[in-house]
Scaffold this motif. Structure first.
Motif, PDB file in Angstrom:
ATOM      1  N   VAL A 126       3.500  -0.165  -5.332  1.00 49.42           N
ATOM      2  CA  VAL A 126       2.944  -1.312  -4.599  1.00 49.42           C
ATOM      3  C   VAL A 126       3.835  -2.536  -4.774  1.00 49.42           C
ATOM      4  O   VAL A 126       4.137  -3.255  -3.814  1.00 49.42           O
ATOM      5  N   LEU A 129       6.816  -2.278  -2.658  1.00 49.14           N
ATOM      6  CA  LEU A 129       6.544  -2.483  -1.240  1.00 49.14           C
ATOM      7  C   LEU A 129       6.323  -3.954  -0.904  1.00 49.14           C
ATOM      8  O   LEU A 129       6.618  -4.397   0.209  1.00 49.14           O
ATOM      9  N   LEU A 130       5.808  -4.716  -1.859  1.00 48.06           N
ATOM     10  CA  LEU A 130       5.501  -6.123  -1.609  1.00 48.06           C
ATOM     11  C   LEU A 130       6.702  -7.043  -1.778  1.00 48.06           C
ATOM     12  O   LEU A 130       6.728  -8.134  -1.229  1.00 48.06           O
ATOM     13  N   SER A 220      12.723   1.480  -6.703  1.00 45.70           N
ATOM     14  CA  SER A 220      12.434   0.057  -6.876  1.00 45.70           C
ATOM     15  C   SER A 220      13.352  -0.630  -7.882  1.00 45.70           C
ATOM     16  O   SER A 220      13.902  -1.703  -7.615  1.00 45.70           O
ATOM     17  N   LYS A 291       9.272   3.372   4.435  1.00 40.12           N
ATOM     18  CA  LYS A 291       8.192   2.493   3.985  1.00 40.12           C
ATOM     19  C   LYS A 291       6.827   3.156   4.139  1.00 40.12           C
ATOM     20  O   LYS A 291       5.934   2.988   3.298  1.00 40.12           O
ATOM     21  N   LEU A 292       6.650   3.911   5.201  1.00 37.44           N
ATOM     22  CA  LEU A 292       5.391   4.629   5.408  1.00 37.44           C
ATOM     23  C   LEU A 292       5.174   5.654   4.303  1.00 37.44           C
ATOM     24  O   LEU A 292       4.059   5.816   3.797  1.00 37.44           O
ATOM     25  N   LYS A 294       6.271   5.472   1.252  1.00 39.19           N
ATOM     26  CA  LYS A 294       5.962   4.763   0.007  1.00 39.19           C
ATOM     27  C   LYS A 294       4.515   4.275  -0.008  1.00 39.19           C
ATOM     28  O   LYS A 294       3.831   4.353  -1.039  1.00 39.19           O
ATOM     29  N   TRP A 295       4.035   3.752   1.130  1.00 36.88           N
ATOM     30  CA  TRP A 295       2.654   3.284   1.177  1.00 36.88           C
ATOM     31  C   TRP A 295       1.670   4.440   1.007  1.00 36.88           C
ATOM     32  O   TRP A 295       0.645   4.307   0.323  1.00 36.88           O
ATOM     33  N   ALA A 296       1.969   5.557   1.616  1.00 35.96           N
ATOM     34  CA  ALA A 296       1.101   6.726   1.483  1.00 35.96           C
ATOM     35  C   ALA A 296       1.030   7.172   0.021  1.00 35.96           C
ATOM     36  O   ALA A 296      -0.056   7.462  -0.508  1.00 35.96           O
ATOM     37  N   ALA A 298       1.617   5.313  -2.652  1.00 36.64           N
ATOM     38  CA  ALA A 298       0.962   4.280  -3.452  1.00 36.64           C
ATOM     39  C   ALA A 298      -0.560   4.352  -3.338  1.00 36.64           C
ATOM     40  O   ALA A 298      -1.279   4.247  -4.335  1.00 36.64           O
ATOM     41  N   ILE A 299      -1.066   4.532  -2.128  1.00 32.06           N
ATOM     42  CA  ILE A 299      -2.511   4.566  -1.901  1.00 32.06           C
ATOM     43  C   ILE A 299      -3.148   5.772  -2.582  1.00 32.06           C
ATOM     44  O   ILE A 299      -4.157   5.651  -3.292  1.00 32.06           O
TER      45      ILE A 299
END
Length: 314
Positions: A126, A129-130, A220, A291-292, A294-296, A298-299
């Motif tokens: 997260v 990503l931020l 990261s 990015k998609l 990574k978000w998947a 992370a969630i």
């Protein structure tokens, strides 16, 4: 179907399908998916013996080769990074197996540990990503995806594996540097090695090879493109998991009152499902925005971590 070592009975179709789905999506981020299959085995199937960690390692051994082969075919293996990951994580995984058996043998003590590990992984993703991504990462990843798209449109009968993707520029004990579509990336050899040792110890305790922890760090902290680290982390996970299975079997006779050795039937069943899903995931990765992915990751990781840590508040 009854699995004697695990002490559970379940339709074999369920583990196969779950492993396929998990490995399909997770392999795109350089992760085998074992860290999610362990909660599935413990919480859904009711497999809470210490041998669940060994079974998870067995899943990696069966499932990972298909994904690694695909990354090799597409010339996206950074071999110097791969061998550092392997050499660094291997001793840590063996120490982690001892920690799991001696100090975290039951579900009550192991679940909070697993929750904190997953929460840390999710938190790292997260934060990554931020914060603004390094310019080199963005350019290289976009260039690679555009090249794949154009290549497919103009060469219908050819395969992407004919493209030269990664070129190693230099390798040494202090630094390794490689080129990925017009951008150069480098990392400290000693820094990655030390990180791999710590990651291997945590991963060995949990029952994973460590790729789930290494991948977010390499992306990261070291700023490496996810398209180039996936093959290395999967290969490292495969070799260390192979050693982990052997080590669990080796020490099993010293713990006659505990279920330590893997459940081979369940592990192989999960592994075959993972093998199919991982190969498909490796083929699809280059078509999915980084990015998609990574978000998947992370969630899913954060949700699983919070569900495990909730036992501390009951």
């Amino acid at each position: 179907m009854f699995f004697p070592t695990a002490g559970i009975e379940v339709n074999p179709f369920i583990p196969f399908v779950v492993a396929f789905v998990v490995s399909f999506f997770m392999s795109m981020g350089g992760i085998s998916g074992a860290f999610l299959l362990l909660p599935f085995q413990m919480s859904f199937l009711g497999y809470i013996n210490p041998s669940v960690s060994a079974t998870n390692h067995l899943y990696n051994v069966v499932a990972i080769p298909s994904g690694v082969i695909r990354f090799i075919q597409e010339k996206r293996m950074v071999w110097p990074l791969t061998w550092i990951v392997v050499i660094g994580t291997l001793p840590g995984v063996l120490l982690g197996a001892i920690i799991r058996i001696k100090w975290l043998p039951d579900a009550a003590s192991f679940k909070p540990f697993a929750g904190f590990v997953l929460l840390y992984i999710g938190g790292r993703l997260v934060l990554d990503l931020l914060r603004p991504q390094k310019a080199g990462q963005v350019k290289a990843e976009e260039a690679f995806r555009n090249l794949v798209k154009n290549f497919k449109e103009t060469a219908q009968n050819q395969d992407v594996s004919s493209l030269q993707v990664v070129t190693v520029i230099s390798k040494g004990l202090s630094k390794i540097e490689y080129e990925f579509y017009g951008e150069r990336f480098s990392f400290s050899t000693k820094g990655v090695f030390f990180l791999c040792f710590v990651v291997g110890m945590v991963g060995g305790t949990y029952g994973i090879g460590g790729g789930a922890i290494m991948a977010p760090f390499l992306v990261s902290f070291f700023g490496l493109p996810i398209y180039t680290i996936a093959g290395a982390t999967l290969m490292g996970t495969f070799i260390t998991s192979f050693a982990g299975v052997g080590f669990y079997m080796l020490i099993a006779p010293y713990y006659p009152n505990l279920s330590v050795s893997p459940d081979f039937a369940l592990g192989i069943l999960l592994g075959v499902g993972g093998m199919c899903g991982m190969y498909c995931g490796a083929r699809m990765q280059k078509h999915v925005p980084a990015k998609l992915l990574k978000w998947a990751l992370a969630i899913v990781i954060t949700f699983t971590a919070l569900s495990y840590l909730s036992v501390l508040f009951h």
